[in-house]
Design an enzyme around this catalytic site. Sequence first.
Site, PDB file in Angstrom:
ATOM      1  N   SER A  35     -42.847   7.013 -17.739  1.00 55.11           N
ATOM      2  CA  SER A  35     -42.968   5.910 -16.782  1.00 55.11           C
ATOM      3  C   SER A  35     -43.680   6.314 -15.502  1.00 55.11           C
ATOM      4  O   SER A  35     -43.861   5.493 -14.601  1.00 55.11           O
ATOM      5  CB  SER A  35     -41.579   5.367 -16.428  1.00 55.11           C
ATOM      6  OG  SER A  35     -40.977   4.785 -17.553  1.00 55.11           O
ATOM      7  N   THR A  38     -39.316   4.646 -12.430  1.00 58.51           N
ATOM      8  CA  THR A  38     -40.116   5.028 -11.269  1.00 58.51           C
ATOM      9  C   THR A  38     -39.476   6.206 -10.555  1.00 58.51           C
ATOM     10  O   THR A  38     -38.259   6.259 -10.403  1.00 58.51           O
ATOM     11  CB  THR A  38     -40.205   3.838 -10.291  1.00 58.51           C
ATOM     12  OG1 THR A  38     -40.842   2.748 -10.942  1.00 58.51           O
ATOM     13  CG2 THR A  38     -40.983   4.215  -9.033  1.00 58.51           C
ATOM     14  N   ARG A  54     -51.609  -6.501 -12.392  1.00 59.59           N
ATOM     15  CA  ARG A  54     -50.290  -6.566 -11.757  1.00 59.59           C
ATOM     16  C   ARG A  54     -50.121  -5.491 -10.688  1.00 59.59           C
ATOM     17  O   ARG A  54     -50.526  -4.349 -10.855  1.00 59.59           O
ATOM     18  CB  ARG A  54     -49.214  -6.385 -12.824  1.00 59.59           C
ATOM     19  CG  ARG A  54     -47.782  -6.479 -12.310  1.00 59.59           C
ATOM     20  CD  ARG A  54     -47.053  -5.183 -12.521  1.00 59.59           C
ATOM     21  NE  ARG A  54     -45.612  -5.299 -12.250  1.00 59.59           N
ATOM     22  CZ  ARG A  54     -44.798  -4.259 -12.107  1.00 59.59           C
ATOM     23  NH1 ARG A  54     -45.271  -3.031 -12.228  1.00 59.59           N
ATOM     24  NH2 ARG A  54     -43.521  -4.435 -11.853  1.00 59.59           N
TER      25      ARG A  54
END
Length: 398
Positions: free
Chosen positions: A85, A241, A270
């Site tokens: 991620s 994150t 995005r």
Amino acid sequence: RWWCAGAAVAALGGGSGAARAPAGGGGAGEGGGGEPLTFPLVVNTWAFTDATERAFDVASRPGVPLLDALVEGLAVCEREQCDGSVGFGGSPDEGGETTLEGLVMDGSTMDVGAVADLRGVRDAASAARRVMQHCTHTILAGSRAGDFAHEMGLERRSLETPESQEMWHKWHEEKSCQPNYRTNVTPDPATSCGPYSPLETMQATASPVDERTPAHAPRPSGPHGLSGRWNPDIRQDNHDTIAMVVVEAPGGAVVSGASTNGANHKVPGRVGDSAVPGAGSYALSGIGGCGCTGDGDTMMRFLPCYQVVESMRLGMSPKAAAEDAIARIRRYYPQFLGALIAVRADGTHAGAVNCWQLTYSVRRPGMKGPETRTVDPAVPCPTDIGAPAAAGGPRAEL
């Protein structure tokens, strides 16, 4: 850079704008036991302990800028592709492209540099710092952000890997682009990969949204006017994150930042919370810092990290400030998945979470290495979609 608890309390004890030490001088982590209040202090989301240790090592060197410690710590996760991620080779968008977000903030000057939808450069945190250093803008986005980073000395490299392309292929070909983030469009994104166009009519209903509602249907307002615009497919196993806070000394300099490759299969273009000051991260020297992880599209609407730091400035403990910020979001989106870390400049720290479990990492002098803390939700996650009871009462006046 070793400091005692007494020095921390003394440094923060005066002035109406100063953070206040918790009553009784409780240990760091607010109930974490006998953790010494020593500095420098590094706290970051998740058990990304290699990043924690690197930031601590750099922050411990005399004369090294605190931002160096932050950027080098975040960079470790970018290189290690933490949980897929962070960094290159993860979270391909609808077109199969990996893009990055990064932010760094200096809590002494309130300078911020950030990049969003970053392409062609693997070093999101370093790119964000170059925005801070080499222009007067705050956020650069898209391919031109990558061009800027390259001009400022960062290597141009592909962000895609065979693994990320295989991930995209399975999503696109085998899963018919499920799940995705499209709403109020035709053809039905629950069965089609597009291209899409807007629905001609959009009529809200009083029925709450759940997993059985066709993805193309208008997102209704549920009971009590609760919104359906949150991301149930953001989960702990696909969206980790790294957000980090570094404190130099009690009552002293604080920096914060974040790095991520965003939501898996996101709509191209995005921008998530990790690139938005006050949303993904925030710092104010002498007071503290905050980091965010989870459903950034939902959480960024509330600037939760700004709220956490402001609440600590007004005297809240890290735990109370983090729980308050989470509760403000929960009143509108009871089932959102997300978490915050709150770090006060006196060395205390805490976390708060909604509908999942948070693990965060801590490193300071006196520890043999990074240690982790686990945080559970303060209230149960509601099982009925749109239930307002989770927040305990009516909406907050934000």
